[in-house]
Design an enzyme around this catalytic site. Sequence first.
Site, PDB file in Angstrom:
ATOM      1  N   HIS A   1      48.888  45.695  37.202  1.00 25.50           N
ATOM      2  CA  HIS A   1      47.872  46.693  37.546  1.00 25.50           C
ATOM      3  C   HIS A   1      48.411  48.118  37.524  1.00 25.50           C
ATOM      4  O   HIS A   1      47.662  49.069  37.794  1.00 25.50           O
ATOM      5  CB  HIS A   1      47.292  46.377  38.934  1.00 25.50           C
TER       6      HIS A   1
ATOM      7  N   ASP B   1      53.642  43.097  38.545  1.00 25.30           N
ATOM      8  CA  ASP B   1      52.244  43.498  38.761  1.00 25.30           C
ATOM      9  C   ASP B   1      51.711  44.219  37.514  1.00 25.30           C
ATOM     10  O   ASP B   1      52.179  45.312  37.175  1.00 25.30           O
ATOM     11  CB  ASP B   1      52.164  44.420  39.977  1.00 25.30           C
TER      12      ASP B   1
ATOM     13  N   CYS C   1      43.991  42.706  33.790  1.00 25.83           N
ATOM     14  CA  CYS C   1      45.270  42.279  34.380  1.00 25.83           C
ATOM     15  C   CYS C   1      45.745  40.931  33.841  1.00 25.83           C
ATOM     16  O   CYS C   1      46.927  40.747  33.546  1.00 25.83           O
ATOM     17  CB  CYS C   1      45.181  42.254  35.900  1.00 25.83           C
TER      18      CYS C   1
END
Length: 448
Positions: A405, A403, A279
Amino acid sequence: MLIISSNLQDESILIRISCQTNLFSTQDNDEELSAFRALLTDSGYHLNSPLNIYFTRDAVFTNDGKYSLDEVTLGEFIEENDKNDKKPKNDAYRRIYPWQMISGRLMRHTTGDESCYTPVLDKCNTKKKGQNIPLNLDLLAVAERSTTIGDLRRQLESQLARQLDILEESLNRRTQNNKTFRHYYVKSINQIVTVSDDDKDNVRNELQVKYPQLPMNQPFISMDFGDGQLASLMTSGRLFDVHKNLPAKVKGGEQTLVDGHYAYYHYMQDNFDDNMWGCAYRSLQTLCSWFILQGYTTKPVPTHAQIQQTLIDIEDKPKKFLNSRQWIGSMEVSFVLQNYLNVECKIIRVERGADMVEHVRELINHFKREGTPIMIGGGVLAHTIIGVDFNESTGDSMLLVLDPHYTGVDDIKTIQDKGWVGWKPWSFWSKDAFYNLCCPIRPKLSSS
């Protein structure tokens, strides 16, 4: 010498014509150049899909027939194609600028209207001494749907003449022969600048004389139509600026956002499995894309291995770190930015996630002053902060978070609807975890 286009509109159509040819040059340059110029000016143009037309000095030829140059417009051909063509999914997020680009080529007109010809091969023997000079012409015209093919041809002929003037001047001065042309979009003046490659170092000085409002200490090139990293990233098929069109969540709030464009990097892209460990690498790649798209670097977005090698080279990590699946954090991100892109960073340390809200004004000031995306990591997962929404009266605020992820395909509806980019409350951050915010400092360029 600069060639500057007209102002661009959202619906502008960019017609790009490439031509690679050769000029046999002797000492009698004037006569040869005059004949060469006449030959090229008399040439025809073929425009690729979605137009698929060919036009000469006299007429436009399509699959449906023949038209006069001033009888038809670009829009008529494009509208006919649009009836049968659906826009690609996520198209608005796969390109930063809205213009339509149509490529084509310059073609020498060799036949008239006769119905048949007997091929003839001419062999020319000459004792003239000279050199064969390769020439790379690259025309870029700014048109609209209402532009007639006649107006387009006149615009192309004008740019062709100016590029030939530059080539002729170069030949007369006996300077670089293999000259090419490059096109740059300058957002602050909303125009495209065309310049020969050996004169590109003088572009800033010439433009700042003509346009004093240009920033003195920032890159002014917003798009490179060449083959560099800027063009490569912009045509990579990635999603850009995925926060666009998200509704506000703070009533009466004022939004302060990342200044400029970025590409969205997340897990599992590029056929590379970094699920559960990459990440911070992906957040770093997003940050690097910002510096490329704003014109601060010509380096590519680093891969995971290049990121790891950079940390090994500065002796932050051991050699066995290469090709591992080890996490990195905000400090490592700052080390890579400093050593790979020569970008300094400010680190904001937050002891507890519950204290994040105390830094809201500091984050607002960062986006106003620097405008760069922020990587946040620490005791838990890494994210990218790209904006703040703050109500001065009530104190209500939220952060716009990207994000990394996400593991799915690049579908903007899923990314926005499922919150992979969105406004997050302060409770989004684990209240007992510590965080380090890596805030890149926008480089200051010399005005010389």
